[in-house]
Design a protein around this motif. Structure first.
Motif, PDB file in Angstrom:
ATOM      1  N   GLY A 169       0.773  -1.236   0.000  1.00  0.00           N
ATOM      2  CA  GLY A 169       0.000   0.000   0.000  1.00  0.00           C
ATOM      3  C   GLY A 169       0.795   1.272   0.000  1.00  0.00           C
ATOM      4  N   GLY A 170       2.140   1.162  -0.093  1.00  0.00           N
ATOM      5  CA  GLY A 170       2.967   2.355  -0.159  1.00  0.00           C
ATOM      6  C   GLY A 170       3.089   2.873  -1.579  1.00  0.00           C
ATOM      7  N   THR A 171       3.769   3.993  -1.725  1.00  0.00           N
ATOM      8  CA  THR A 171       3.959   4.634  -3.022  1.00  0.00           C
ATOM      9  C   THR A 171       5.450   4.834  -3.261  1.00  0.00           C
ATOM     10  OG1 THR A 171       1.880   5.838  -2.748  1.00  0.00           O
ATOM     11  CG2 THR A 171       3.405   6.661  -4.422  1.00  0.00           C
ATOM     12  N   VAL A 172       5.919   4.400  -4.422  1.00  0.00           N
ATOM     13  CA  VAL A 172       7.305   4.663  -4.811  1.00  0.00           C
ATOM     14  C   VAL A 172       7.325   6.015  -5.516  1.00  0.00           C
ATOM     15  CG1 VAL A 172       9.281   3.891  -6.181  1.00  0.00           C
ATOM     16  CG2 VAL A 172       7.866   2.218  -4.980  1.00  0.00           C
ATOM     17  N   LEU A 173       7.948   6.998  -4.886  1.00  0.00           N
ATOM     18  CA  LEU A 173       7.995   8.358  -5.425  1.00  0.00           C
ATOM     19  C   LEU A 173       9.097   8.508  -6.468  1.00  0.00           C
ATOM     20  CD1 LEU A 173       7.683  10.317  -2.055  1.00  0.00           C
ATOM     21  CD2 LEU A 173       5.842   9.754  -3.654  1.00  0.00           C
ATOM     22  N   MET A 174      10.193   7.787  -6.266  1.00  0.00           N
ATOM     23  CA  MET A 174      11.295   7.785  -7.215  1.00  0.00           C
ATOM     24  C   MET A 174      11.787   6.357  -7.360  1.00  0.00           C
ATOM     25  SD  MET A 174      14.913   9.846  -7.165  1.00  0.00           S
ATOM     26  CE  MET A 174      15.823   8.537  -6.354  1.00  0.00           C
ATOM     27  N   GLU A 175      11.747   5.855  -8.580  1.00  0.00           N
ATOM     28  CA  GLU A 175      12.138   4.466  -8.823  1.00  0.00           C
ATOM     29  C   GLU A 175      13.604   4.237  -8.446  1.00  0.00           C
ATOM     30  OE1 GLU A 175      10.268   1.985  -9.729  1.00  0.00           O
ATOM     31  OE2 GLU A 175       8.436   3.145 -10.075  1.00  0.00           O
ATOM     32  N   PRO A 176      13.969   2.980  -8.145  1.00  0.00           N
ATOM     33  CA  PRO A 176      15.360   2.685  -7.813  1.00  0.00           C
ATOM     34  C   PRO A 176      16.311   3.247  -8.869  1.00  0.00           C
ATOM     35  CG  PRO A 176      14.005   0.768  -7.389  1.00  0.00           C
ATOM     36  CD  PRO A 176      13.113   1.777  -8.046  1.00  0.00           C
ATOM     37  N   MET A 177      17.330   3.943  -8.383  1.00  0.00           N
ATOM     38  CA  MET A 177      18.268   4.627  -9.268  1.00  0.00           C
ATOM     39  C   MET A 177      19.685   4.325  -8.825  1.00  0.00           C
ATOM     40  SD  MET A 177      18.624   8.738  -9.982  1.00  0.00           S
ATOM     41  CE  MET A 177      19.301   9.123  -8.358  1.00  0.00           C
ATOM     42  N   GLN A 178      20.517   3.900  -9.765  1.00  0.00           N
ATOM     43  CA  GLN A 178      21.925   3.657  -9.478  1.00  0.00           C
ATOM     44  C   GLN A 178      22.652   4.991  -9.359  1.00  0.00           C
ATOM     45  OE1 GLN A 178      23.198   0.502  -9.161  1.00  0.00           O
ATOM     46  NE2 GLN A 178      25.273   1.211  -8.680  1.00  0.00           N
ATOM     47  N   VAL A 179      23.430   5.162  -8.288  1.00  0.00           N
ATOM     48  CA  VAL A 179      24.197   6.389  -8.072  1.00  0.00           C
ATOM     49  C   VAL A 179      25.678   6.040  -8.210  1.00  0.00           C
ATOM     50  CG1 VAL A 179      24.579   8.349  -6.556  1.00  0.00           C
ATOM     51  CG2 VAL A 179      22.389   7.149  -6.472  1.00  0.00           C
ATOM     52  N   GLY A 180      26.160   6.029  -9.451  1.00  0.00           N
ATOM     53  CA  GLY A 180      27.547   5.648  -9.698  1.00  0.00           C
ATOM     54  C   GLY A 180      27.845   4.304  -9.053  1.00  0.00           C
ATOM     55  N   ASP A 181      29.025   4.204  -8.442  1.00  0.00           N
ATOM     56  CA  ASP A 181      29.352   2.973  -7.723  1.00  0.00           C
ATOM     57  C   ASP A 181      29.033   3.094  -6.236  1.00  0.00           C
ATOM     58  OD1 ASP A 181      31.328   4.710  -6.906  1.00  0.00           O
ATOM     59  OD2 ASP A 181      32.997   3.328  -7.249  1.00  0.00           O
TER      60      ASP A 181
END
Length: 268
Positions: free
Chosen positions: A90-102
């Motif tokens: 029931g939660g909301t993903v506001l920003m999808e998983p994002m790779q931040v460099g290494d």
């Protein structure tokens, strides 16, 4: 330092329209020093307490301008899998998983009661380099007007066991503890009518200070607003504040305690 167990608070950051103002305020209140802004990552700037990375400040991305707020990140071994659990419960993903460099992977989400939080899958950046020392994060609490939603959501997404605080002197207190094994890692407080209706649900971060009253004085002189306290407790002397740009946070002197530890009852 290995990656933190799933569900452990592992990092905190905040967006500020006036980054230099935020650096000046928190440098004065918490004694932070700051690294170089990373232009490759939106001028993300790490804050340090005694040379250890403890948080970060960043200017808002275009279109993201608005109320400043601290974001607490919870550790995950697989950010994409955690995103699925967030949606399934029931939660909301506001920003999808994002790779931040290494450095790792991140996402931003909200629980069903509207509390925003982050998820961090560690790579080279494993999170806080220090905790529970002056200037560093020590504690977090979910503040919500719909505790039953938060209580169902967080232990379904993360492997938390839940306890209820029992305090005979405060029979109306609605406070839960989220535990990982023998370690308590988060609290959950029901927002009462003392919270103005315009204050949204949020995840409150506590930073350690050597002297709570002195930190409050520095904060208010620097344009911050005292919201609550200073107040003694069995966990330390603490106060709730807003910084000059409106981000809420708390300070606590964990070495100055008073009263007996409250009793707890297992819920799950």
């Amino acid at each position: 330092m290995a990656a933190q167990p799933e569900g452990t608070p592992c990092w905190a950051d905040a967006m500020f329209s006036d980054v230099e103002g935020a650096k000046s305020f928190y440098g004065d209140v918490l004694g932070w020093t700051f690294g170089e802004a990373s232009s490759e990552y939106g001028n993300y700037t790490q804050a340090y307490a005694d040379g250890k990375a403890v948080a970060a400040v960043v200017p808002p991305m275009p279109g993201q301008e608005g109320q400043s707020a601290w974001c607490l990140y919870l550790a995950s071994p697989d950010a994409a899998a955690t995103a699925g659990k967030i949606r399934d419960n029931g939660g909301t993903v506001l920003m999808e998983p994002m790779q931040v460099g290494d450095f790792g992977s991140m996402l931003l989400a909200q629980d069903p009661s509207g509390v925003t939080f982050g998820v961090w899958q560690a790579g080279a950046h494993e999170g806080f380099e220090a905790k529970a020392v002056p200037g560093a994060y020590v504690w977090g609490e979910v503040f919500t007007r719909e505790p039953e939603k938060a209580d169902a959501f967080f232990p379904a997404v993360f492997p938390y066991k839940v306890q209820r605080i029992e305090d005979e002197s405060m029979p109306d207190l609605d406070f839960k503890l989220f535990n990982l094994g023998d370690e308590t890692v988060l609290g959950r407080m029901k927002m009462t009518e003392e919270f103005p209706p315009e204050v949204p649900p949020y995840l409150n971060v506590y930073f350690t200070v050597e002297d709570c009253d002195a930190a409050v004085e520095r904060a208010t002189k620097g344009g911050g607003v005292l919201r609550f306290g200073p107040m003694g407790s069995p966990f330390g002397r603490f106060a709730a504040l807003s910084d000059p740009q409106g981000a809420s946070f708390s300070v606590i002197d964990i070495n100055t305690t008073e009263g007996e530890m409250p009793k707890t009852t297992d819920v799950t």
